[in-house]
Structures are given as C-alpha cells and as structure tokens.
Design an enzyme around this catalytic site. Structure first.
Site, short mmCIF file in Angstrom:
data_model
loop_
_atom_site.label_atom_id
_atom_site.label_comp_id
_atom_site.label_asym_id
_atom_site.label_seq_id
_atom_site.Cartn_x
_atom_site.Cartn_y
_atom_site.Cartn_z
N GLY A 127 -3.39 11.51 -0.31
CA GLY A 127 -2.26 11.35 0.60
C GLY A 127 -2.69 10.75 1.92
O GLY A 127 -2.74 11.46 2.94
N TYR A 128 -3.04 9.47 1.89
CA TYR A 128 -3.39 8.75 3.12
C TYR A 128 -2.20 7.89 3.58
O TYR A 128 -1.67 8.08 4.66
CB TYR A 128 -4.60 7.82 2.88
CG TYR A 128 -5.97 8.43 3.07
CD1 TYR A 128 -6.21 9.78 2.89
CD2 TYR A 128 -7.05 7.63 3.42
CE1 TYR A 128 -7.48 10.30 3.05
CE2 TYR A 128 -8.33 8.14 3.59
CZ TYR A 128 -8.54 9.48 3.41
OH TYR A 128 -9.80 10.00 3.58
N SER A 129 -1.81 6.92 2.73
CA SER A 129 -0.83 5.91 3.16
C SER A 129 0.55 6.49 3.41
O SER A 129 0.97 7.44 2.75
CB SER A 129 -0.71 4.82 2.09
OG SER A 129 -1.96 4.27 1.81
N GLU A 244 -15.08 5.54 -1.47
CA GLU A 244 -14.09 4.83 -2.28
C GLU A 244 -14.61 3.44 -2.62
O GLU A 244 -14.26 2.88 -3.65
CB GLU A 244 -12.78 4.73 -1.49
CG GLU A 244 -11.61 4.21 -2.29
CD GLU A 244 -10.31 4.15 -1.50
OE1 GLU A 244 -10.29 4.60 -0.34
OE2 GLU A 244 -9.32 3.65 -2.05
N ASN A 384 -7.89 -7.04 0.63
CA ASN A 384 -8.93 -8.08 0.72
C ASN A 384 -8.92 -8.79 2.07
O ASN A 384 -9.96 -9.23 2.55
CB ASN A 384 -8.77 -9.06 -0.44
CG ASN A 384 -9.31 -8.46 -1.74
OD1 ASN A 384 -9.49 -7.24 -1.84
ND2 ASN A 384 -9.57 -9.30 -2.72
N GLU A 385 -7.73 -8.86 2.70
CA GLU A 385 -7.68 -9.48 4.03
C GLU A 385 -8.45 -8.61 5.03
O GLU A 385 -9.20 -9.12 5.87
CB GLU A 385 -6.23 -9.65 4.50
CG GLU A 385 -5.44 -10.71 3.75
CD GLU A 385 -4.96 -10.25 2.38
OE1 GLU A 385 -4.93 -9.02 2.14
OE2 GLU A 385 -4.65 -11.11 1.53
C1 LIG Z 1 -1.14 0.38 -6.82
C2 LIG Z 1 -1.47 1.03 -5.52
C3 LIG Z 1 -1.97 2.31 -5.49
C4 LIG Z 1 -2.24 2.94 -4.28
N1 LIG Z 1 -2.67 4.25 -4.30
C5 LIG Z 1 -2.78 4.91 -3.14
C6 LIG Z 1 -3.07 6.32 -3.13
O1 LIG Z 1 -3.25 6.94 -4.19
N2 LIG Z 1 -3.11 6.97 -1.95
C7 LIG Z 1 -2.93 6.32 -0.76
O2 LIG Z 1 -3.03 6.97 0.28
N3 LIG Z 1 -2.65 4.99 -0.72
C8 LIG Z 1 -2.57 4.28 -1.88
N4 LIG Z 1 -2.27 2.94 -1.87
C9 LIG Z 1 -1.95 2.32 -0.61
C10 LIG Z 1 -2.92 1.27 -0.16
O3 LIG Z 1 -4.07 1.87 0.39
C11 LIG Z 1 -2.18 0.39 0.87
O4 LIG Z 1 -1.19 -0.33 0.15
C12 LIG Z 1 -3.09 -0.55 1.58
O5 LIG Z 1 -3.90 0.15 2.49
C13 LIG Z 1 -2.29 -1.63 2.36
O6 LIG Z 1 -1.33 -1.02 3.17
P1 LIG Z 1 0.20 -1.46 3.13
O7 LIG Z 1 0.67 -1.49 1.72
O8 LIG Z 1 0.95 -0.59 4.09
O9 LIG Z 1 0.22 -2.97 3.65
P2 LIG Z 1 0.07 -3.44 5.16
O10 LIG Z 1 -1.05 -2.72 5.83
O11 LIG Z 1 1.40 -3.42 5.79
O12 LIG Z 1 -0.40 -4.94 4.93
C14 LIG Z 1 0.53 -5.98 4.50
C15 LIG Z 1 -0.27 -7.27 4.40
O13 LIG Z 1 -0.81 -7.63 5.68
C16 LIG Z 1 -2.23 -7.75 5.62
N5 LIG Z 1 -2.83 -7.23 6.84
C17 LIG Z 1 -2.56 -6.02 7.42
N6 LIG Z 1 -3.29 -5.86 8.53
C18 LIG Z 1 -4.06 -6.98 8.66
C19 LIG Z 1 -5.05 -7.42 9.59
N7 LIG Z 1 -5.41 -6.64 10.61
N8 LIG Z 1 -5.63 -8.63 9.40
C20 LIG Z 1 -5.29 -9.42 8.34
N9 LIG Z 1 -4.35 -9.06 7.42
C21 LIG Z 1 -3.75 -7.86 7.56
C22 LIG Z 1 -2.64 -6.93 4.41
O14 LIG Z 1 -3.85 -7.39 3.86
C23 LIG Z 1 -1.48 -7.16 3.46
O15 LIG Z 1 -1.63 -8.39 2.78
C24 LIG Z 1 -2.03 2.27 -3.07
C25 LIG Z 1 -1.55 0.94 -3.09
C26 LIG Z 1 -1.27 0.32 -4.29
C27 LIG Z 1 -0.72 -1.08 -4.29
#
Ligand SMILES: Cc1cc2nc3c(=O)[nH]c(=O)nc-3n(C[C@H](O)[C@H](O)[C@H](O)COP(=O)(O)OP(=O)(O)OC[C@H]3O[C@@H](n4cnc5c(N)ncnc54)[C@H](O)[C@@H]3O)c2cc1C
Length: 398
Positions: A127-129, A244, A384-385
């Site tokens: 439960g991070y995101s 991780e 990856n970004e």
């Molecule tokens: C299938 C799946 C399973 C997951 N499972 C878990 C889980 O079990 N528990 C959990 O806690 N989380 C989980 N996650 C969440 C995951 O860690 C987040 O989706 C991830 O950290 C990206 O956050 P976001 O989706 O809010 O996108 P955002 O942070 O809003 O990013 C949107 C886009 O902007 C880019 N971006 C953001 N900031 C920057 C920057 N500073 N510089 C350049 N580019 C940037 C990102 O790369 C991305 O392309 C999961 C995600 C997926 C897709």
C-alpha cells in the site's frame, strides 16, 4: 572483476536445476510455459515446496530461516526457476516487507510475521501508491491519527496488486501533516480483515483483475503494528524500494520468453517457410537476443561488484530500463509472429484445460493479453522515466 561462475556456483546451478525438474508440478509448469492464467493457489503451492526444501526465502539470512545465499546464488536460482517454468515469487511479502521487518521491525514483529511469509500462510500486498502519489510518493495523503493504543487510518491506496488475496497490507501513512512531506510518514502493518477496509477491483486493459483500490475508513490499527519509529517511515520505504529493484532485469524470464518466441517462429510460416528463416524476422529476434546478452553481462558486472562488497548503485536503473524494454520487445514479437491470430483477446481461453474452440493455434491464445499486460513493466517499480532521471543525476552527473 571476474564474470565467470565459480565451480561451486556451477554445481549449485545443477543442484537447483535438478530440484526444480523433480519438484515443480507439471500443471503449474504448463501454465507458466504457455502463458496461461495462474491461480493464487499455484503460487502458494510452489512456495510451500520451496519452503520445505529450505529455499523459501532466497534473499533471506539464515537467522530468519533463509538459505543465506550470495547475490550470485540468488541470481542463478531465479534464472533456473524461470527457465524451468516456475512461477515468479510473489514479492510483496518475501522481497519487500520481510527485509523491512528484519531490518527495522521489533523482535515480536519478526516472530509474528516472518515465518508465515516464508511458509506462504499469509499473503501480503503493498500500500504505497495513491491517486496523486505515484512517482511523487512523498505526497501521499492517507492519514493515521494516534488514539490511545491505536492508529485510526483514513484514505485510499491504489494499484494494489493482488490485494484481493491479501491477508495483510503494508502501508505508508501520514502521521504528521506539519512536517516536510518525507518526515511525516510512518510504516504500518494492517490486517486486511480489519473493519473499515474495502477492496475494489481495477480491471486492466488485458481484462485481468490484478490490481485494486483499497479504501480505509476509520480503520483501527494497534500501535504495535507500527514498524520502527513514528514519522521515520520514509527511510524504511526507500530501503524497501532498494530491495524491490534487485533482480529486476528479469533475465531468466526474458530467456524463457525468447525461447517461446523461437519455438513459435519455427511453427509459423511465411510463403511456405518457417518464419524464423525469414531474414527480416530473424534479424529482429537476433537484435533482442543481442540486447539480452549485453544486459546479462551488465547484470553479471553488478553481481560481481556486489560480491566485492560494493553496494549496488544506480546501475540498478539501467537493469530496470533495459530489462523491461527487452521483455516488452519480446511480447511485441510474440504478437507479430502469429499475425491476426493475436487479435482476439480471449481470457476464458487462457484458463488451463479450456475445452472451447480457440481462434488459431493453442500457442496464440494468450499472446494478446500477455502483450497488453506487460506494458506495466515500464510503469511499476519506479517508472522508466524516473529511472532515466536517476541515471542522468547519479551516473551522468547532469
Ligand atoms: C500493474 C501495476 C501494478 C502496481 N502495483 C502496485 C502495488 O502493488 N502497490 C503500490 O503501491 N503501487 C503499485 N503500482 C503503482 C506504481 O508504483 C505507480 O503506477 C508508479 O509509481 C507511477 O505512478 P503513477 O501511476 O501515479 O504515475 P505518475 O507518477 O503520475 O506518472 C505519470 C507519467 O509521468 C512520468 N513522470 C512522473 N514524474 C516524472 C518526473 N519527475 N520526470 C519524468 N517523468 C515523470 C511517469 O514516468 C509516467 O510516465 C502498480 C502500477 C501498475 C501499473
């Protein structure tokens, strides 16, 4: 730097290979090798087999019930398991919360939680995101307020992988709203059966129910479930993210999937000849294989550095980016190799034992869903970004 495996490591590889060949249940192997759907029981069954052998926690120290393997042994183990068609270890308990509990948890927490993680008797989720707190994790808002000997938790987590099976969730929660964002976060272990928790499915574009929203409404968590100190959770969160990203390159899985691609390219034809003989297609397979070999060498260099007791550094970001790009490239080729047969998205046909009428050959059934599902690789575990930002700052000094 020595990139060769020692005789002991070569013998260890053979021991793992023999054990997996003798003990991996055929039905589970069939599902993994053919990209079919795995049930939560499949993961549990395999984990229990490994646990009985003493191999349940490849990265765990002996004092906590692990085999005390070196990073190279862990790498060999992962590679052999992947090649043989074993399911991936579910990371949330074994590779994420367990290292945090070992490092920062109380002895009571270690005794209570670690054995059941190892034996797969308790399933964990992460439960991070939150909506609005993904890459910018420190902006998380789920609130925990201390009331006597409980924290009362309110808020929402999202993308919670396999939360629908979880007995426990480890959560980052805000315990101080006045401090700088990173300073007001705590790390809580929460029983998923506690009143006030609601798990809602998110169906992804491949039709899978793999991720969830988890809502907390006045959820009462005993203070003994706080890990370490209140408001020091960011330190533990970063420690966990380091774990991780170990073995993140997925070399073994990529090798297995590349072998599947070659198998299918031998069966599919173009102008009456196997597709693998088509110079254009063969060149694309070769390019992926070259990239994979280069990544493997990089991975071995990282392992060699770890063996010489230099801490893993920003090169983990290179492994993550290239490893996920290669895995995604293979799923793209796997879609292209069967052409139009990859168009139907048939989740029902992905169940082992499906008796219906598939469109096209058996091996084409899961390819579209696998392709769509693997888009996640470049998002989670630090997108990856974000990894490119780390490389720019830490390696290139920009
Ligand atoms: C299938 C799946 C399973 C997951 N499972 C878990 C889980 O079990 N528990 C959990 O806690 N989380 C989980 N996650 C969440 C995951 O860690 C987040 O989706 C991830 O950290 C990206 O956050 P976001 O989706 O809010 O996108 P955002 O942070 O809003 O990013 C949107 C886009 O902007 C880019 N971006 C953001 N900031 C920057 C920057 N500073 N510089 C350049 N580019 C940037 C990102 O790369 C991305 O392309 C999961 C995600 C997926 C897709």
């Amino acid at each position: 730097m020595d990139l060769n495996f020692t005789p002991d490591e070569v013998a260890f590889r053979q021991e793992v290979r023999d054990f997996v060949a003798d003990n991996l249940p055929a039905d589970i192997r069939h599902k993994v090798i053919n990209g079919l759907l795995l049930q939560s029981e499949d993961y549990v069954r395999w984990q229990k087999i490994l646990h009985a052998k003493g191999w349940g926690g490849p990265g765990w120290r002996k004092e906590f019930g692990g085999p005390g393997w070196t990073p190279t042994q862990q790498y060999i183990f992962d590679e052999e398991c992947a090649a043989a068609g074993a399911p991936r270890a579910i990371p949330f308990g074994l590779k994420m919360v367990a290292p945090v509990i070992m490092q920062y948890g109380s002895p009571a927490q270690q005794q209570r939680f670690l054995p059941k993680i190892l034996s797969a008797d308790e399933w964990w989720c992460q439960g991070y995101s939150e909506p609005g707190a993904g890459s910018d994790l420190a902006s998380l808002k789920t609130r925990a307020v201390r009331e006597g000997d409980h924290y009362v938790v309110n808020g929402q987590k999202t993308w919670t992988t396999q939360g629908q099976y979880a007995d426990w969730i480890f959560c980052l929660v805000r315990t101080d709203t006045e401090a700088k964002p990173q300073r007001g976060i705590s790390f809580l272990l929460i029983d998923m059966k506690t009143p006030g928790i609601t798990v809602r499915p998110i169906i992804t574009m491949d039709g899978a129910h793999e991720v969830n929203e988890v809502w907390f409404e006045n959820v009462r968590v005993p203070v003994e479930n706080l890990v370490g100190e209140e408001n020091a959770g960011w330190t533990y969160a970063k420690f966990l993210l380091g774990h991780e990203r170990t073995n993140i390159a997925g070399i073994g899985i990529a090798k297995r999937e590349l072998a599947r691609l070659k198998r299918i390219a031998t069966l599919e034809t173009k102008h009456g000849k196997p597709l693998i003989k088509d110079p254009m297609f063969a060149a694309r397979i070769a390019q992926v294989e070259i990239d994979l070999t280069a990544l493997e060498i990089t991975n071995l260099r990282v392992l060699s550095a770890e063996a010489e007791r230099r801490a893993p550094g920003p090169e983990a970001s290179i492994l993550k980016i290239k490893g996920t790009e290669i895995q995604q490239a293979i799923t793209e080729l796997l879609v292209q190799v069967v052409g139009t047969y990859a168009l139907p998205l048939r989740r029902d046909a992905m169940a082992a034992g499906y008796q219906g009428d598939p469109v096209g050959p058996f091996y084409a059934i899961p390819l579209a869903a696998n392709y769509l599902n693997m888009r996640k690789l470049s998002i989670y575990g630090g997108s990856n970004e974000i990894q490119k930002n780390i490389i720019a700052q830490m390696i290139l000094g920009l």
